[in-house]
Motif scaffolding. Structure first.
Motif, PDB file in Angstrom:
ATOM      1  N   ALA A  35       0.218  -7.451   4.505  1.00 51.92           N
ATOM      2  CA  ALA A  35       0.150  -6.042   3.794  1.00 51.92           C
ATOM      3  C   ALA A  35       1.488  -5.083   4.238  1.00 51.92           C
ATOM      4  CB  ALA A  35      -1.035  -5.161   4.445  1.00 51.92           C
ATOM      5  N   ARG A  36       1.966  -4.539   3.307  1.00 55.62           N
ATOM      6  CA  ARG A  36       3.176  -3.692   3.542  1.00 55.62           C
ATOM      7  C   ARG A  36       3.138  -2.497   3.292  1.00 55.62           C
ATOM      8  NH1 ARG A  36       8.259  -2.778   0.038  1.00 55.62           N
ATOM      9  NH2 ARG A  36       6.838  -3.222  -1.599  1.00 55.62           N
ATOM     10  N   PRO A  37       3.068  -1.536   4.437  1.00 58.32           N
ATOM     11  CA  PRO A  37       2.607   0.044   3.971  1.00 58.32           C
ATOM     12  C   PRO A  37       3.943   0.393   3.688  1.00 58.32           C
ATOM     13  CG  PRO A  37       2.836  -0.508   6.307  1.00 58.32           C
ATOM     14  CD  PRO A  37       2.917  -2.052   5.557  1.00 58.32           C
ATOM     15  N   VAL A  38       3.799   1.156   2.629  1.00 61.18           N
ATOM     16  CA  VAL A  38       5.159   2.346   2.024  1.00 61.18           C
ATOM     17  C   VAL A  38       4.785   3.627   1.794  1.00 61.18           C
ATOM     18  CG1 VAL A  38       6.763   2.453   0.205  1.00 61.18           C
ATOM     19  CG2 VAL A  38       5.826   0.245   0.816  1.00 61.18           C
ATOM     20  N   ALA A  39       5.390   4.215   2.674  1.00 58.67           N
ATOM     21  CA  ALA A  39       4.981   6.063   2.646  1.00 58.67           C
ATOM     22  C   ALA A  39       5.411   6.470   1.400  1.00 58.67           C
ATOM     23  CB  ALA A  39       5.620   6.532   3.945  1.00 58.67           C
ATOM     24  N   GLN A  54       0.800   8.819   1.189  1.00 59.72           N
ATOM     25  CA  GLN A  54       1.587   9.622   1.759  1.00 59.72           C
ATOM     26  C   GLN A  54       1.443  10.057   3.190  1.00 59.72           C
ATOM     27  OE1 GLN A  54       1.153  13.089  -0.962  1.00 59.72           O
ATOM     28  NE2 GLN A  54       2.678  12.294  -2.446  1.00 59.72           N
ATOM     29  N   ASP A  55       0.009   9.877   3.502  1.00 56.17           N
ATOM     30  CA  ASP A  55      -0.250  10.121   4.803  1.00 56.17           C
ATOM     31  C   ASP A  55       0.147   8.840   5.840  1.00 56.17           C
ATOM     32  OD1 ASP A  55      -1.700  10.426   7.156  1.00 56.17           O
ATOM     33  OD2 ASP A  55      -3.588  11.340   6.217  1.00 56.17           O
ATOM     34  N   ASP A  56       0.960   9.494   6.939  1.00 52.87           N
ATOM     35  CA  ASP A  56       1.607   8.434   8.040  1.00 52.87           C
ATOM     36  C   ASP A  56       0.549   7.889   8.793  1.00 52.87           C
ATOM     37  OD1 ASP A  56       4.287   8.541   6.840  1.00 52.87           O
ATOM     38  OD2 ASP A  56       4.586  10.311   8.348  1.00 52.87           O
ATOM     39  N   ALA A  57      -0.649   8.624   9.166  1.00 50.13           N
ATOM     40  CA  ALA A  57      -1.660   7.956  10.002  1.00 50.13           C
ATOM     41  C   ALA A  57      -2.508   7.230   8.969  1.00 50.13           C
ATOM     42  CB  ALA A  57      -2.836   9.329  10.427  1.00 50.13           C
ATOM     43  N   ARG A  58      -2.485   7.262   7.951  1.00 51.26           N
ATOM     44  CA  ARG A  58      -3.657   6.200   7.213  1.00 51.26           C
ATOM     45  C   ARG A  58      -2.704   4.958   7.070  1.00 51.26           C
ATOM     46  NH1 ARG A  58      -6.054   9.375   2.068  1.00 51.26           N
ATOM     47  NH2 ARG A  58      -7.721  10.337   3.336  1.00 51.26           N
ATOM     48  N   ILE A 109       0.826  -1.233  -0.006  1.00 46.96           N
ATOM     49  CA  ILE A 109       0.076  -0.060  -0.057  1.00 46.96           C
ATOM     50  C   ILE A 109       0.866   1.269   0.126  1.00 46.96           C
ATOM     51  CG2 ILE A 109      -1.866   1.156   1.155  1.00 46.96           C
ATOM     52  CD1 ILE A 109      -2.075  -1.533   2.847  1.00 46.96           C
ATOM     53  N   VAL A 110       0.806   1.949  -1.205  1.00 49.42           N
ATOM     54  CA  VAL A 110       1.521   3.207  -1.097  1.00 49.42           C
ATOM     55  C   VAL A 110       0.651   4.307  -0.447  1.00 49.42           C
ATOM     56  CG1 VAL A 110       2.620   4.686  -2.543  1.00 49.42           C
ATOM     57  CG2 VAL A 110       3.037   2.353  -2.812  1.00 49.42           C
ATOM     58  N   ALA A 164      -1.257  -0.990  10.030  1.00 47.94           N
ATOM     59  CA  ALA A 164      -0.364  -1.773  10.697  1.00 47.94           C
ATOM     60  C   ALA A 164      -0.897  -3.100  10.904  1.00 47.94           C
ATOM     61  CB  ALA A 164       0.317  -1.213  11.512  1.00 47.94           C
ATOM     62  N   HIS A 165      -1.951  -3.408  11.291  1.00 49.51           N
ATOM     63  CA  HIS A 165      -2.465  -4.547  11.966  1.00 49.51           C
ATOM     64  C   HIS A 165      -3.043  -5.620  10.801  1.00 49.51           C
ATOM     65  CE1 HIS A 165      -6.195  -2.657  10.879  1.00 49.51           C
ATOM     66  NE2 HIS A 165      -6.926  -3.687  10.798  1.00 49.51           N
ATOM     67  N   VAL A 166      -2.832  -5.172   9.480  1.00 49.80           N
ATOM     68  CA  VAL A 166      -3.353  -6.103   8.511  1.00 49.80           C
ATOM     69  C   VAL A 166      -2.417  -7.043   8.047  1.00 49.80           C
ATOM     70  CG1 VAL A 166      -4.023  -6.187   5.805  1.00 49.80           C
ATOM     71  CG2 VAL A 166      -5.079  -4.162   7.647  1.00 49.80           C
ATOM     72  N   PRO A 167      -2.440  -8.481   8.363  1.00 44.18           N
ATOM     73  CA  PRO A 167      -1.258  -9.366   7.769  1.00 44.18           C
ATOM     74  C   PRO A 167      -1.151  -9.362   6.281  1.00 44.18           C
ATOM     75  CG  PRO A 167      -3.414 -10.288   8.283  1.00 44.18           C
ATOM     76  CD  PRO A 167      -3.589  -8.789   8.596  1.00 44.18           C
TER      77      PRO A 167
END
Length: 93
Positions: free
Chosen positions: A45-49, A31-35, A28-29, A40-43
């Motif tokens: 899933a790799r969040p990328v800022a 820009q918003d760090d809060a989103r 998941i790309v 973070a709890h989603v297995p």
């Protein structure tokens, strides 16, 4: 399946949760760090800022090796920038 989702708003977050729950590897790309923190709890899933409208950034986030790229920014202009980048990938969808 490897999936990249551009934007973690309401739609992008829901898509990420459903696809990750089905056993897909989701990036998941956003820009918003809060989103990103909210996902973070989603297995699987790799969040990328970062900015999904930046072609070099999307390549760095492995968009060119994904099976599916979803532009869910909610802004047509941004989605139209992301789509040609994804089209260069060998992704079938």
């Amino acid at each position: 399946m490897r999936v990249l989702i551009a934007a973690a708003g309401r739609l992008g977050s829901q898509i990420a949760q459903v696809l990750a729950a089905a056993g897909n590897d989701v990036t998941i790309v956003e820009q918003d760090d809060a989103r990103l923190a909210a996902l973070a709890h989603v297995p699987r899933a790799r969040p990328v800022a970062g900015d999904a409208c930046d072609a070099s950034f999307l390549e760095h986030a492995d968009a060119l090796s994904c099976d599916l790229v979803i532009a869910a920014t909610g802004r047509d202009e941004d989605d139209l920038v992301i789509s040609p980048i994804a089209k260069r990938a060998p992704a079938p969808r």
